[in-house]
Design an enzyme around this catalytic site. Structure first.
Site, short mmCIF file in Angstrom:
data_model
loop_
_atom_site.label_atom_id
_atom_site.label_comp_id
_atom_site.label_asym_id
_atom_site.label_seq_id
_atom_site.Cartn_x
_atom_site.Cartn_y
_atom_site.Cartn_z
N VAL A 95 47.28 89.04 115.80
CA VAL A 95 47.17 87.64 116.19
C VAL A 95 48.53 86.98 116.40
O VAL A 95 48.60 85.89 116.98
CB VAL A 95 46.35 86.84 115.16
N ASN B 155 39.64 85.17 110.97
CA ASN B 155 39.73 85.55 109.57
C ASN B 155 41.13 86.03 109.16
O ASN B 155 41.51 85.89 107.99
CB ASN B 155 38.71 86.67 109.29
N TYR C 294 43.80 72.25 90.08
CA TYR C 294 45.02 71.46 90.31
C TYR C 294 46.27 72.15 89.76
O TYR C 294 47.32 72.17 90.40
CB TYR C 294 44.87 70.08 89.68
N LYS D 205 50.62 76.08 93.05
CA LYS D 205 50.64 75.25 94.25
C LYS D 205 50.54 76.03 95.56
O LYS D 205 50.00 75.54 96.52
CB LYS D 205 51.91 74.38 94.26
#
Length: 245
Positions: free
Chosen positions: A60, A86, A156, A160
């Site tokens: 891709v 995907n 949370y 990150k």
């Protein structure tokens, strides 16, 4: 017989999604950056009794590869009913905003954003010839700006993943615009999080891969009254599936 192209489908969730679409009677094109891996995936599916499947070399991130894949599939069929974007990468460690290198962001965006746009643009003409064209952009709940900034979200403090999350958030925005541009057509275009799943991507931690595949094909098979331009994570929201951007 309906047909589908799945990028990055030689293993993991892409492979499982291909298998489940084959069970639904689809002809499936397995997009694989390394054709050898794609052919091996086809052999595994053939061994399980699935014959309406073939591999196509598809990187891709490479314009020529995408162009060649489009030409190869175009010689075999005059339409494509489903495109599942995907293929994806996490950009590699370190994952945090201050520690990650620029090259990591560039690599992740090239696959997760530019790759999605590149493949979609290449195959849109074939999709337009379908009576019920569907595009599923495989996303992640960590690409939700609302959830990732919400201290009450269960994940949370899970890490990150600035590179991966940023690229998926950008892909989500692309999904919104694509759905808007095709809003007056038969297209249904959605971003779908398959959930935290046992694959190489997660070091084989998480939920079962069969559940992830079902979450994706649900939106590849939706009817004309189904949603478009939405973001779904049934792992995050089991009631309706829809989550905020």
């Amino acid at each position: 017989m309906k047909s589908a192209l799945i990028t990055g489908a030689n293993k993991g969730i892409g492979f499982e999604t291909a298998k489940q679409l084959l069970q639904k009677g689809f002809y499936v094109y397995i997009g694989s950056r390394d054709l050898k891996n794609g052919l091996e995936a086809v052999q595994k599916l053939n061994a399980e009794g699935f014959n309406t499947v073939e591999a196509v070399q598809l990187d891709v991130t490479d314009d020529n590869s995408v162009k060649n894949a489009r030409e190869a599939i175009g010689k075999k069929t005059d339409r494509l009913d489903v495109l599942i974007n995907n293929a994806g990468i996490n950009g590699g460690a370190p994952y945090t905003a201050l520690d990650a290198e620029t090259e990591q962001f560039m690599a992740a965006f090239n696959t997760n954003v530019f790759g999605v746009a590149r493949v979609t643009k290449a195959f849109i003409a074939l999709l337009r010839k379908s009576a019920e064209p569907r595009i599923v952009n495989v996303s992640t709940s960590v690409g939700s700006l609302y959830l990732q900034s919400n201290p009450n979200w269960l994940a949370y403090d899970f890490g990150k993943y600035a590179v991966y999350g940023s690229s998926k958030a950008a892909m989500n925005m692309y999904t919104v615009h694509l759905a808007y541009e095709l809003r007056d057509t038969a297209f249904k275009i959605n971003a779908v999080c398959p959930g935290y799943t046992k694959t190489d991507f997660t070091n084989h931690n998480g939920g079962e891969i069969e559940a992830a595949g079902k979450r994706i094909i649900k939106y590849a098979l939706i009817g004309q009254n189904g949603p478009t331009g939405k973001f779904f994570s049934e792992e995050t929201n089991p009631e309706t599936g829809e989550i905020p951007w």
